[in-house]
Design a protein around this motif. Structure first.
Motif, PDB file in Angstrom:
ATOM      1  N   UNK A  96       0.312  -1.473  -0.178  1.00 12.42           N
ATOM      2  CA  UNK A  96       0.155   0.332  -0.373  1.00 12.42           C
ATOM      3  C   UNK A  96       1.012   0.993  -0.138  1.00 12.42           C
ATOM      4  N   UNK A  97       2.162   0.756  -0.893  1.00 15.28           N
ATOM      5  CA  UNK A  97       3.033   2.509  -1.033  1.00 15.28           C
ATOM      6  C   UNK A  97       2.451   3.661  -1.982  1.00 15.28           C
ATOM      7  N   UNK A  98       1.741   4.249  -1.931  1.00 12.89           N
ATOM      8  CA  UNK A  98       1.665   5.444  -3.034  1.00 12.89           C
ATOM      9  C   UNK A  98       2.886   6.077  -2.939  1.00 12.89           C
ATOM     10  N   UNK A  99       2.580   7.200  -4.424  1.00 11.67           N
ATOM     11  CA  UNK A  99       2.868   7.825  -4.663  1.00 11.67           C
ATOM     12  C   UNK A  99       3.668   8.196  -6.369  1.00 11.67           C
ATOM     13  N   UNK A 100       4.041   9.398  -6.790  1.00 14.80           N
ATOM     14  CA  UNK A 100       4.039   9.660  -8.382  1.00 14.80           C
ATOM     15  C   UNK A 100       5.698   8.665  -8.156  1.00 14.80           C
ATOM     16  N   UNK A 101       5.469   7.750  -8.865  1.00 12.51           N
ATOM     17  CA  UNK A 101       6.438   7.323  -9.910  1.00 12.51           C
ATOM     18  C   UNK A 101       7.517   7.461 -11.018  1.00 12.51           C
ATOM     19  N   UNK A 102       8.689   7.974 -10.711  1.00 15.21           N
ATOM     20  CA  UNK A 102       9.657   7.796 -12.136  1.00 15.21           C
ATOM     21  C   UNK A 102      10.759   6.534 -12.757  1.00 15.21           C
ATOM     22  N   UNK A 103       9.774   5.871 -14.369  1.00 13.56           N
ATOM     23  CA  UNK A 103      10.602   5.163 -14.350  1.00 13.56           C
ATOM     24  C   UNK A 103      11.779   5.234 -15.732  1.00 13.56           C
ATOM     25  N   UNK A 104      12.732   5.251 -14.521  1.00 13.79           N
ATOM     26  CA  UNK A 104      13.806   5.493 -15.385  1.00 13.79           C
ATOM     27  C   UNK A 104      14.732   3.778 -15.786  1.00 13.79           C
ATOM     28  N   UNK A 105      14.315   3.336 -16.217  1.00  8.27           N
ATOM     29  CA  UNK A 105      14.864   2.837 -17.046  1.00  8.27           C
ATOM     30  C   UNK A 105      14.671   2.220 -18.882  1.00  8.27           C
ATOM     31  N   UNK A 106      15.017   0.981 -19.059  1.00  9.99           N
ATOM     32  CA  UNK A 106      15.228   0.616 -20.547  1.00  9.99           C
ATOM     33  C   UNK A 106      14.115  -0.113 -20.846  1.00  9.99           C
ATOM     34  N   UNK A 107      13.273   0.856 -21.509  1.00 11.47           N
ATOM     35  CA  UNK A 107      11.652  -0.304 -21.474  1.00 11.47           C
ATOM     36  C   UNK A 107      12.025  -0.003 -23.300  1.00 11.47           C
ATOM     37  N   UNK A 108      11.623  -1.592 -23.345  1.00 10.59           N
ATOM     38  CA  UNK A 108      11.710  -1.818 -25.203  1.00 10.59           C
ATOM     39  C   UNK A 108      10.291  -1.390 -25.664  1.00 10.59           C
ATOM     40  N   UNK A 109       8.795  -1.653 -24.682  1.00 11.06           N
ATOM     41  CA  UNK A 109       7.254  -2.447 -24.716  1.00 11.06           C
ATOM     42  C   UNK A 109       7.154  -0.534 -25.349  1.00 11.06           C
ATOM     43  N   UNK A 110       6.200  -0.520 -25.847  1.00 13.15           N
ATOM     44  CA  UNK A 110       5.084   0.175 -26.898  1.00 13.15           C
ATOM     45  C   UNK A 110       4.205   1.306 -25.230  1.00 13.15           C
ATOM     46  N   UNK A 111       4.226   1.975 -25.895  1.00 15.84           N
ATOM     47  CA  UNK A 111       4.191   3.238 -24.568  1.00 15.84           C
ATOM     48  C   UNK A 111       2.025   2.444 -24.124  1.00 15.84           C
ATOM     49  N   UNK A 116      -0.779   0.916 -19.964  1.00 18.35           N
ATOM     50  CA  UNK A 116      -2.412   0.054 -18.906  1.00 18.35           C
ATOM     51  C   UNK A 116      -1.549  -0.716 -17.900  1.00 18.35           C
ATOM     52  N   UNK A 117      -0.181  -0.941 -17.376  1.00 21.01           N
ATOM     53  CA  UNK A 117       0.615  -1.724 -16.196  1.00 21.01           C
ATOM     54  C   UNK A 117       0.262  -0.477 -15.415  1.00 21.01           C
ATOM     55  N   UNK A 118       0.428   1.110 -15.462  1.00 27.65           N
ATOM     56  CA  UNK A 118       0.711   1.963 -14.896  1.00 27.65           C
ATOM     57  C   UNK A 118      -0.743   2.845 -14.578  1.00 27.65           C
ATOM     58  N   UNK A 119      -1.651   2.070 -15.464  1.00 29.46           N
ATOM     59  CA  UNK A 119      -3.361   3.212 -15.436  1.00 29.46           C
ATOM     60  C   UNK A 119      -4.039   3.885 -14.252  1.00 29.46           C
ATOM     61  N   UNK A 120      -3.085   3.314 -13.066  1.00 34.62           N
ATOM     62  CA  UNK A 120      -3.623   3.428 -11.734  1.00 34.62           C
ATOM     63  C   UNK A 120      -2.436   4.378 -11.103  1.00 34.62           C
ATOM     64  N   UNK A 121      -1.301   4.837 -11.603  1.00 35.91           N
ATOM     65  CA  UNK A 121      -0.562   5.189 -10.786  1.00 35.91           C
ATOM     66  C   UNK A 121      -0.577   6.491 -11.479  1.00 35.91           C
ATOM     67  N   UNK A 122       0.078   7.452 -11.089  1.00 35.96           N
ATOM     68  CA  UNK A 122       0.922   9.404 -11.588  1.00 35.96           C
ATOM     69  C   UNK A 122       1.924   8.290 -11.689  1.00 35.96           C
ATOM     70  N   UNK A 123       2.423   8.397 -13.450  1.00 33.55           N
ATOM     71  CA  UNK A 123       4.325   8.718 -13.338  1.00 33.55           C
ATOM     72  C   UNK A 123       4.512   9.230 -14.509  1.00 33.55           C
ATOM     73  N   UNK A 124       5.865   8.771 -14.575  1.00 32.69           N
ATOM     74  CA  UNK A 124       6.998   9.943 -15.911  1.00 32.69           C
ATOM     75  C   UNK A 124       8.224   9.151 -16.063  1.00 32.69           C
ATOM     76  N   UNK A 125       8.416   9.299 -17.295  1.00 36.72           N
ATOM     77  CA  UNK A 125       9.482   8.498 -18.362  1.00 36.72           C
ATOM     78  C   UNK A 125      10.448   9.439 -18.003  1.00 36.72           C
ATOM     79  N   UNK A 126      11.754   8.213 -17.442  1.00 36.22           N
ATOM     80  CA  UNK A 126      13.062   9.557 -17.686  1.00 36.22           C
ATOM     81  C   UNK A 126      13.873   8.671 -18.387  1.00 36.22           C
ATOM     82  N   UNK A 127      15.297   8.902 -18.243  1.00 36.53           N
ATOM     83  CA  UNK A 127      16.369   7.677 -17.992  1.00 36.53           C
ATOM     84  C   UNK A 127      17.663   9.056 -17.450  1.00 36.53           C
TER      85      UNK A 127
END
Length: 321
Positions: A96-111, A116-127
């Protein structure tokens, strides 16, 4: 800010250290089953490029604060292979941990997959523009003075300006490419082109020496440039307009008789760039990147003989060992 770093990996820990030195409260979420769970502190050997472009050597100690009973954070920093993002989300939901998520990952999947997996979250992409390894209780790392971050218009995150200020206080400039996800794909493709050549002519199980061999050879660097031209075409086959990333690709468009000596000289004189090449020792991550690009190229029937041949030889040598 109250910041949660997922795990005790090199990238998250490096930025956790940097954020904490800037006066922010940093905790790490570490599974109890993890081999890192009982680590209380790490020695730090940092080549810091934030103020001095040639890098400044810093020796320090980093206290690893594990999550307490706090469940709401101002930022959750995630830097894991993209295939593990869903398991991270499962852990956060379970705790039950919440908060805006910064995805600083090598992501090959489509947006669409990320949405879809982040649909209930606040999130942003970074590198991240950092690298290293953790060996025998010491974080060996280097960090540059920039970080790639998605533009405010393309994210649903509510505290974007606070995150900008976090990096500013940490003496890190934010750079915003035309499209963050496309930039990540291109960066992965460039890495795949380089890794396949370094691994083909070196020992893939000794990443550091293979990187040294590549950086010291104009012939190998020339082949890496030709390989990158091929892997960038694979990214283009995904619908990416490469002209939006001319700055990133400029060096690889030059004739190799010009580009490879320039690259060799750059590696010889830029200690920070050389260091990040030799410190990256996560072999499974490097091979994952190559495999993603390889599979996409084959699926889309893109001609990339140099890259395919080199990667196939790397895989054969790796499987033999």
């Amino acid at each position: 800010m109250n910041i949660l770093i997922i795990g005790l990996g090199v990238i998250g820990t490096t930025y956790g250290y940097v954020f904490s030195k800037a006066g922010h409260h940093v905790e790490h979420y570490i599974r109890k089953s993890s081999k890192n769970y009982n680590i209380k502190d790490l020695k730090v050997e940092l080549l810091d490029g934030r103020v001095n472009s040639k890098g400044e050597n810093v020796q320090d100690n980093y206290i690893v604060n594990k999550t307490t009973n706090q469940q709401q954070y101002d930022l959750i920093f995630v830097s894991v292979p993209s295939g593990k993002i869903e398991s991270v989300l499962e852990e956060l939901n379970k705790e039950k941990i919440t908060g805006p998520i910064l995805l600083g990952c090598g992501i090959w999947e489509k947006r669409s997959y990320i949405e879809e997996i982040m649909k209930d979250k606040e999130w942003i992409l970074g590198y991240p523009v950092a690298g290293g390894n953790i060996t025998d209780g010491t974080l060996y790392c280097c960090v540059f003075n920039n970080f790639m971050l998605e533009t405010k218009e393309k994210t649903n995150i509510s505290n974007y300006d606070d995150i900008k200020e976090l990096f500013n206080q940490s003496q890190i400039k934010l750079e915003q490419p035309y499209d963050m996800l496309e930039w990540i794909w291109l960066h992965m493709a460039i890495n795949a082109g380089v890794v396949s050549v370094a691994g083909r002519y070196g020992d893939i199980n000794d990443v550091s020496s293979s990187a040294e061999g590549l950086m010291n050879s104009t012939k190998k660097l020339a082949e890496a440039v030709r390989s990158i031209r091929e892997t960038s075409k694979i990214v283009e086959s995904r619908g990416v307009t490469l002209k939006h990333y001319n700055n990133e690709l400029f060096a690889y468009k030059l004739p190799t008789i010009i580009s490879s000596p320039i690259m060799k000289r750059m590696f010889a004189t830029n200690i920070l760039t050389r260091k990040i090449m030799t410190l990256h020792s996560n072999l499974s991550d490097l091979l994952y990147v190559c495999q993603c690009v390889y599979d996409e190229g084959k699926k889309n029937k893109i001609e990339a003989p140099i890259f395919y041949n080199n990667y196939e030889m790397v895989q054969a040598n790796f499987n033999e060992k």
